[in-house]
Scaffold this active site. Structure first.
Site: not given
Ligand code: GLP
Length: 255
Positions: A67, A136, A138, A143
């Site tokens: 993404d 959440n 995702h 989402e």
């Molecule tokens: C973002 C990314 C996800 C990732 C998530 C959790 O929203 N799009 O791919 O898994 O954050 O991130 P973190 O590892 O910083 O908690």
């Protein structure tokens, strides 16, 4: 689903790197799906170390990122392009033409998303997809909702994701409200999935994803339907699991 428990974040990163390294050694032209966020930073550090020690060769590896925030230029320090460049790409021998990320800006979003899906298909599909997980539930930027998109698409970020990701921006107002993300179908088509979660703020999402009902309200729960998922958790992230199995470190729990 195979669930591996790590003592801490450092061990989680080492275990993840070993798994990715083994996949590249088995198939040097691996198509590797990549994630961003804080969680895979240790994995990238370990992979760079293995490359520098002459243990790993990325010259044939093809990458596709999950993404990108919509509206950010690649050289914006908050963009996932910049993150990947500085934390991984510039430190290993990946070929430029083998690196793919959804663009942060596009004149024709629909065509751009379709082209991204086509590029994944043209590369033979993703062999191994690395995933983090949002608080959440995702994955990528898919989402929770009444319905999920199958393919790469433009999505509105959930308020809690904007809040959670504000730590990477100057202020919450600077967090883009939209992103382009691979869809659930794009992710589920990967031949193998590696999900990483670290820290107690992921404990709810991990339990809901692994042990809760399969529901679009927790996108990661759809991974229960995938035939080959490995989950690596540190102790804090595993706290809310009911523990259907052995909780010894490094010991697989099978779901
Ligand atoms: C973002 C990314 C996800 C990732 C998530 C959790 O929203 N799009 O791919 O898994 O954050 O991130 P973190 O590892 O910083 O908690």
């Amino acid at each position: 689903m195979e669930v591996l428990l790590a003592r801490d974040y450092h061990q989680l990163s080492q275990m993840a790197a070993r798994l990715v390294a083994a996949a590249i050694k088995e198939k040097p032209a691996l198509t590797l799906g990549l994630a961003t966020g804080a969680t895979p930073l240790g994995l990238y550090r370990e992979l760079v170390r293995l490359y520098q020690e002459g243990e790993l060769d990325f010259s044939q590896v093809v990458t596709f990122n999950l993404d990108e925030y919509y509206g950010l230029f690649p050289d914006d320090p908050c963009s996932y392009h910049y993150y990947m460049e500085t934390n991984f790409f510039q430190h290993v021998n990946l070929r430029r033409e083998n690196i793919h990320l959804p663009p942060g800006r596009a004149e024709d979003v629909t065509a751009t998303c379709a082209a991204y899906e086509a590029a994944i298909a043209a590369a033979g599909g993703i062999d191994l997809q690395v995933l983090g997980i949002g608080r959440n539930g995702h994955i990528g930027f898919n989402e929770p909702g009444a319905a999920l998109n199958a393919t790469t698409h433009l999505i509105d970020l959930a308020p809690e994701t904007i809040r959670a990701n504000a730590r990477f921006f100057a202020s919450i107002n600077a967090v883009p409200r939209q992103a382009i993300s691979m869809g659930m179908g794009s992710i589920m088509k990967a031949r193998r999935i590696l999900l990483l979660a670290s820290g107690r703020d992921k404990a709810w999402a991990v339990a809901a994803a692994l042990e809760g009902p399969v529901t679009t309200r927790v996108p990661a729960s759809l991974l229960q339907l995938h035939p080959r998922v490995t989950v690596i958790l540190d102790r804090a992230a595993s706290r809310q699991l009911q523990g259907k199995a052995n909780r010894d470190e490094g010991w697989p729990m099978c779901y």
